[in-house]
Design a protein around this motif. Structure first.
Motif, short mmCIF file in Angstrom:
data_model
loop_
_atom_site.label_atom_id
_atom_site.label_comp_id
_atom_site.label_asym_id
_atom_site.label_seq_id
_atom_site.Cartn_x
_atom_site.Cartn_y
_atom_site.Cartn_z
N GLU A 1 119.93 59.86 -16.00
CA GLU A 1 118.83 60.07 -15.05
C GLU A 1 119.36 60.35 -13.65
OE1 GLU A 1 116.21 56.76 -15.19
OE2 GLU A 1 115.56 57.12 -17.24
N LYS A 2 120.35 59.57 -13.22
CA LYS A 2 120.93 59.76 -11.90
C LYS A 2 121.56 61.15 -11.77
CE LYS A 2 123.45 56.69 -9.91
NZ LYS A 2 124.51 55.68 -9.68
N MET B 1 118.85 63.78 -11.51
CA MET B 1 118.22 63.79 -10.19
C MET B 1 119.02 64.66 -9.23
SD MET B 1 117.02 59.80 -9.83
CE MET B 1 116.53 59.95 -8.12
N THR B 2 120.34 64.62 -9.36
CA THR B 2 121.20 65.45 -8.51
C THR B 2 121.15 66.91 -8.94
OG1 THR B 2 122.70 63.57 -8.16
CG2 THR B 2 123.55 65.77 -7.67
N LYS C 1 117.51 68.17 -8.54
CA LYS C 1 117.02 67.98 -7.17
C LYS C 1 115.58 67.49 -7.14
CE LYS C 1 120.15 71.35 -5.05
NZ LYS C 1 121.01 71.49 -6.24
N GLY C 2 115.35 66.42 -7.89
CA GLY C 2 114.01 65.85 -7.91
C GLY C 2 114.00 64.48 -8.55
N PRO C 3 112.95 63.67 -8.32
CA PRO C 3 112.85 62.31 -8.88
C PRO C 3 112.62 62.32 -10.37
CG PRO C 3 110.81 62.90 -7.79
CD PRO C 3 111.77 64.00 -7.49
N LEU C 4 112.80 61.16 -11.00
CA LEU C 4 112.65 61.00 -12.44
C LEU C 4 111.32 61.52 -12.94
CD1 LEU C 4 113.51 59.86 -15.20
CD2 LEU C 4 112.65 57.64 -14.46
N GLU C 5 110.23 61.21 -12.22
CA GLU C 5 108.89 61.58 -12.67
C GLU C 5 108.70 63.09 -12.79
OE1 GLU C 5 109.62 59.63 -10.16
OE2 GLU C 5 109.15 57.66 -11.03
N GLU C 6 109.52 63.86 -12.07
CA GLU C 6 109.37 65.32 -12.08
C GLU C 6 110.43 66.02 -12.92
OE1 GLU C 6 109.31 66.73 -8.08
OE2 GLU C 6 107.82 65.27 -7.41
N GLN C 7 111.32 65.26 -13.55
CA GLN C 7 112.46 65.88 -14.23
C GLN C 7 112.06 66.78 -15.39
OE1 GLN C 7 115.47 62.99 -15.23
NE2 GLN C 7 115.99 62.61 -13.09
#
Length: 420
Positions: free
Chosen positions: A265-266, A269-270, A273-279
Motif C-alpha cells: 500500500e505504501k 501510494m508513492t 500518487k494518491g491515498p489508499l482509498e483512491e488506489q
C-alpha cells in the motif's frame, strides 16, 4: 516421537517442553535425496538417513510439511515416514548407538501447528454451516488452501464463515489428540476420515476439537483454539472438478500478511500518487494510459520500420547487407522492414532489445544463406531460432555479440561475391 501412550497428555504440557529431546540413534545409512534449493529447484544431495529410538521432529504427513531442526547441532534437511519410523536426512554421519539431543525449529513447527489446526476448524465449520465437505488441503509457504466440494461459495458465505471460526477462537476451545489402540473400535467410525495409509501400524490418532469435531489426523496442532489468534479468509480460486479452493492464513501469518500488504500500500501510494482509498481508480487510469501509450508506440514502430526500409531502398550507395539494431523494437518491427524491402538478394541482420542483455534477432535473404548462417548467428548470440518459409529468427541472450554476428554475415556474403 514421544511415546504414543503419552500423546494424550501433550496438549496440557507447556510448548517449551517439546522443543528439545534426548534420545539414541538406532541406525545411520548412506543415502541421497532430492531437496529444493534456494532457487526452488530440486537438487540431489548425498548424506545419511538416521533413524532414532524416538523423535520430536515431525515427518511429512496429513497435508503438513515436515519439521526442521538439528540432531547434535547437525541440521536435519528432510524427514520422511517409512512405516512406523521417522527417517531424518542429515549431511553428516551420526553412528548408531550415539546419544543425541534434538532441537526443533520452533517457528516453523508452531506456524504449521497454527495453519493445520486452522484448517481443521475451517473444515468443520464450513461443513456444519453450509454442507461444504473438505476433499483436500495444502499448507503453503505463505498462504494455505482448502479444497471444498462445491462449485461456488458466495462472498456472504465467506464472511459468515470467517466470523464463525474467529468466534470459536475467542471461545478458547480445547484441542485434544486421543489415541485408539484398536483400529476396529466402533468410536473410530464417529470420526471424520479419508482412510488410513496402507502401511499404517499401531494406534490410531484422533484430533478432537471439543464440541465441534473429531478427525483422524497425524499432524501437529495447538492445544487450544485461542493459540490460533486469528484466521483470515483471503478468497477463492477455481478448483478442479467443480470444486473451490478457499485461501486462508492463520495466527502469525495474519500479522505477516498484514505487514506485506501495508508495505505494498505504501509503495502504491508513492507510485500512484494518491491515498489508499483512491488506489483502485488511480490504478485503473494508469493501466488505461499505459495501454493507450503502448498502441501509440506500436504505431510509431510500424512507421519507423517503413522509414528504415525506404531509407535503405532509396540509398544510391546501398549495400547488399543491411545490419540494424533498435532497442525498442519487436518481431513485428523487424518483419515489417524485411517485407518492405522485399528483396531476397539483400541479406538483413536485424536485432532488437538491450544491447548488453537479451533480445530478438532476425536473419533474412537467400534460402541458402539463411540455412547456412541462421544457426551460426543464433549460436554467436547465445540464442535459439528457426525458420519456416521465411526469415530465420528467434530469441537470444547476448546481444553484446551482435558485432561478431555482423562480421560473420559480411564475410560470408563477401565470400560469395568473390566466387562469382
Amino acid at each position: 516421537m514421544p511415546p504414543l501412550d503419552t500423546l494424550n497428555e501433550i496438549p496440557f504440557v507447556p510448548f517449551r517442553s517439546f522443543r528439545s529431546f534426548t534420545t539414541k540413534v538406532k541406525s545411520c545409512e548412506p543415502s541421497e535425496v532430492s531437496i529444493l534449493n534456494q532457487k526452488n529447484k530440486k537438487e540431489k544431495i548425498k548424506g545419511y538417513e538416521v533413524v532414532l529410538e524416538d523423535t520430536i521432529l515431525f515427518p511429512e504427513g496429513g497435508g503438513q510439511p515436515d519439521d526442521r531442526g538439528t540432531i547434535n547441532n547437525i541440521p536435519v534437511l528432510k524427514i520422511s515416514r517409512r512405516g512406523v519410523d521417522a527417517v531424518h536426512f542429515v549431511s553428516t554421519e551420526i553412528p548408531a548407538g550415539t546419544d543425541v539431543n534434538l532441537e526443533v525449529d520452533w517457528s516453523r513447527r508452531f506456524d504449521h501447528m497454527q495453519q493445520h489446526t486452522g484448517q481443521h476448524l475451517i473444515t468443520t465449520v464450513a461443513e456444519s454451516m453450509f454442507g461444504f465437505p473438505t476433499t483436500s488441503w495444502n499448507l503453503g509457504e505463505k498462504v494455505s488452501s482448502i479444497e471444498l466440494d462445491t462449485p461456488k461459495i458466495t462472498e456472504e458465505q465467506i464472511t459468515v464463515l470467517e466470523d464463525a471460526v474467529n468466534e470459536r477462537i475467542r471461545e478458547r476451545i480445547p484441542v485434544t489428540p486421543v489415541l485408539y489402540h484398536d483400529k476396529d473400535d466402533p468410536k473410530l467410525a464417529e470420526a471424520r476420515c479419508r482412510g488410513l495409509p496402507d502401511d499404517h501400524e499401531g494406534p490410531v490418532r484422533v484430533l478432537s476439537i471439543e464440541g465441534l469435531d473429531n478427525t483422524l489426523c497425524c499432524g501437529t496442532h495447538v492445544s487450544n483454539l485461542a493459540h490460533l489468534q486469528l484466521i483470515k479468509l483471503l478468497g477463492l480460486e477455481k478448483g478442479k472438478k467443480n470444486k473451490s479452493n478457499l485461501l486462508f492464513v492463520a495466527g502469525e501469518r495474519v500479522r505477516q500478511y498484514l505487514g506485506r500488504s501495508y508495505q505494498v500500500e505504501k509503495s502504491l501510494m508513492t507510485i500512484l500518487k494518491g491515498p489508499l482509498e483512491e488506489q483502485e481508480d488511480l490504478a485503473d487510469k494508469a493501466v488505461k494510459a499505459s495501454k493507450s501509450a503502448q498502441k501509440a508506440v506500436v504505431s510509431l514502430l510500424r512507421d519507423l520500420a517503413l522509414l528504415e526500409a525506404y531509407k535503405f531502398k532509396t540509398n544510391p550507395d546501398k549495400e547488399t547487407v543491411l545490419v540494424l539494431h533498435r532497442k525498442e523494437g519487436d518481431n513485428e518491427f523487424m518483419n515489417k522492414i524485411v517485407n518492405e524491402i522485399n528483396d531476397k538478394s539483400v541479406t538483413c541482420l536485424l536485432t532488437v532489445g538491450d544491447e548488453k542483455g537479451a533480445g530478438l534477432f532476425l536473419l533474412s535473404g537467400e534460402d541458402s544463406v539463411i540455412q547456412e548462417l541462421g544457426p551460426k548467428v543464433a549460436e554467436l548470440l547465445e540464442g535459439k531460432g528457426s525458420c519456416s518459409r521465411g526469415p530465420y529468427q528467434g530469441k537470444c541472450n547476448k546481444l553484446s555479440h551482435k558485432t561478431k554476428a555482423e562480421k560473420l554475415v559480411r564475410e560470408y556474403i563477401a565470400g560469395i561475391k568473390s566466387e562469382l
